[in-house]
Design an enzyme around this catalytic site. Structure first.
Site, PDB file in Angstrom:
ATOM      1  CD  GLN A  88      19.267  -0.823  -4.052  1.00  0.00           C
ATOM      2  OE1 GLN A  88      19.063  -0.060  -5.302  1.00  0.00           O
ATOM      3  NE2 GLN A  88      18.300  -0.441  -3.046  1.00  0.00           N
TER       4      GLN A  88
ATOM      5  CG  ASP B 123      -1.906  -1.099   1.000  1.00  0.00           C
ATOM      6  OD1 ASP B 123      -2.432  -1.306   0.117  1.00  0.00           O
ATOM      7  OD2 ASP B 123      -2.737  -1.325   1.932  1.00  0.00           O
TER       8      ASP B 123
ATOM      9  CG  HIS C 179       5.369   0.190  -3.483  1.00  0.00           C
ATOM     10  ND1 HIS C 179       5.900  -1.221  -2.842  1.00  0.00           N
ATOM     11  CD2 HIS C 179       6.904   0.639  -3.589  1.00  0.00           C
ATOM     12  CE1 HIS C 179       6.996  -1.020  -2.382  1.00  0.00           C
ATOM     13  NE2 HIS C 179       7.818  -0.136  -3.061  1.00  0.00           N
TER      14      HIS C 179
ATOM     15  CD  GLN D   6      16.608   5.057  -1.993  1.00  0.00           C
ATOM     16  OE1 GLN D   6      17.220   3.955  -1.758  1.00  0.00           O
ATOM     17  NE2 GLN D   6      15.384   4.856  -1.970  1.00  0.00           N
TER      18      GLN D   6
END
Length: 280
Positions: free
Chosen positions: A60, A34, A36, A154
């Site tokens: 990564q 959810d 996303h 990030q």
């Protein structure tokens, strides 16, 4: 629509770009949830066309076991997205499509923003993130790209990346989506039992306590209280840091007119969870 090759994606996007449509990109590694969907809905507020990429990026992961355990459900993810919004373009490239010049991680000078927290505990992580996003931005050529604030460090690194590479894409941060217990939505949550999902609310509680204490207590006092909460729980705290938002450098002192954030990483069983919150 599910698109697997760069060639097919370019042909599809060219039609939209010729109509001067605004293209948005939501990069993901799949195992969609959810959080996303909230990110995609947010993207549609700014863009006519939204591309969701699903690609588990090997460069990564500093832990090969973590890479192996990362959930991969591309067909399920595509169906999940289609049900939510059939207009969304789903790009599911393989490694050769993304790393056409060979699988490798480039090195970037992100400065102090990656020296601590995730940068300290996940060596090479941000170089890997930068390497894949540079390539995805080149493939999709989006006008805007969207990232959740759960991964705030990030988010700032990606903003720095486009300054370094000169790529013409606007980076937009989106509010963290949380479950009923306050735990930040994450693909890693799929590996947690119902009991663990409830136990994970401690992370949100700790950040909320830090926020409520921030104006009246010292940073050292706040850190002691957060550490005490974790010592009395089933979670293993990896780090709790209070940093200046402008440079993401941990500090033990407060300065007037500075903005601060609290960052946490903790293990619940063998699942590593991260979160953060603005404190003032």
């Amino acid at each position: 629509m599910v698109i697997k090759s760069k060639e097919s994606l370019h042909k599809t996007l060219e039609i939209h770009k010729n109509k001067e449509k605004t293209i948005g990109l939501v990069p993901t590694m799949g195992a969609l949830h959810d959080g996303h969907l909230a990110l995609i809905d947010f993207a549609y507020k700014f863009c006519d066309v939204v591309v969701v990429s699903i690609f588990v990026n090997p460069t990564q992961f500093n832990n090969s076991s973590d890479l192996e355990k990362y959930p991969r459900h591309v067909e399920k993810d595509a169906a999940f997205l289609k049900k939510h919004n059939f207009k969304t373009l789903v790009f599911t490239p393989n490694v050769e499509e993304v790393y056409a010049d060979g699988l490798k991680s480039e090195s970037y000078n992100f400065g102090s923003i990656v020296d601590h927290m995730e940068g300290e505990f996940r060596a090479g992580h941000f170089d890997g993130v930068g390497s894949v996003l540079k390539r995805l931005f080149a493939i999709v050529s989006p006008d805007k790209a969207f990232f959740g604030e759960k991964d705030y460090q990030q988010l700032i690194a990606v903003k720095t990346l486009v300054n370094i590479t000169g790529q013409k894409v606007e980076i937009i941060g989106c509010p963290t989506n949380r479950n009923e217990f306050g735990l930040a939505q994450s693909s890693r949550n799929f590996r947690l039992s119902d009991t663990q999902l409830k136990e994970g609310e401690l992370i949100f509680e700790a950040l909320s306590q830090a926020k409520s204490m921030f104006d009246d207590y010292s940073i050292l006092d706040i850190e002691r209280e957060v550490n005490k909460k974790f010592q009395q729980s089933t979670l293993k705290l990896e780090y709790f840091s209070i940093v200046k938002t402008k440079d993401l450098i941990p500090t033990t002192t407060k300065e007037p007119k500075e903005a601060y954030r609290g960052f946490i990483a903790a293990f619940l069983g063998d699942v590593r969870l991260i979160d953060n919150m603005a404190l003032n």
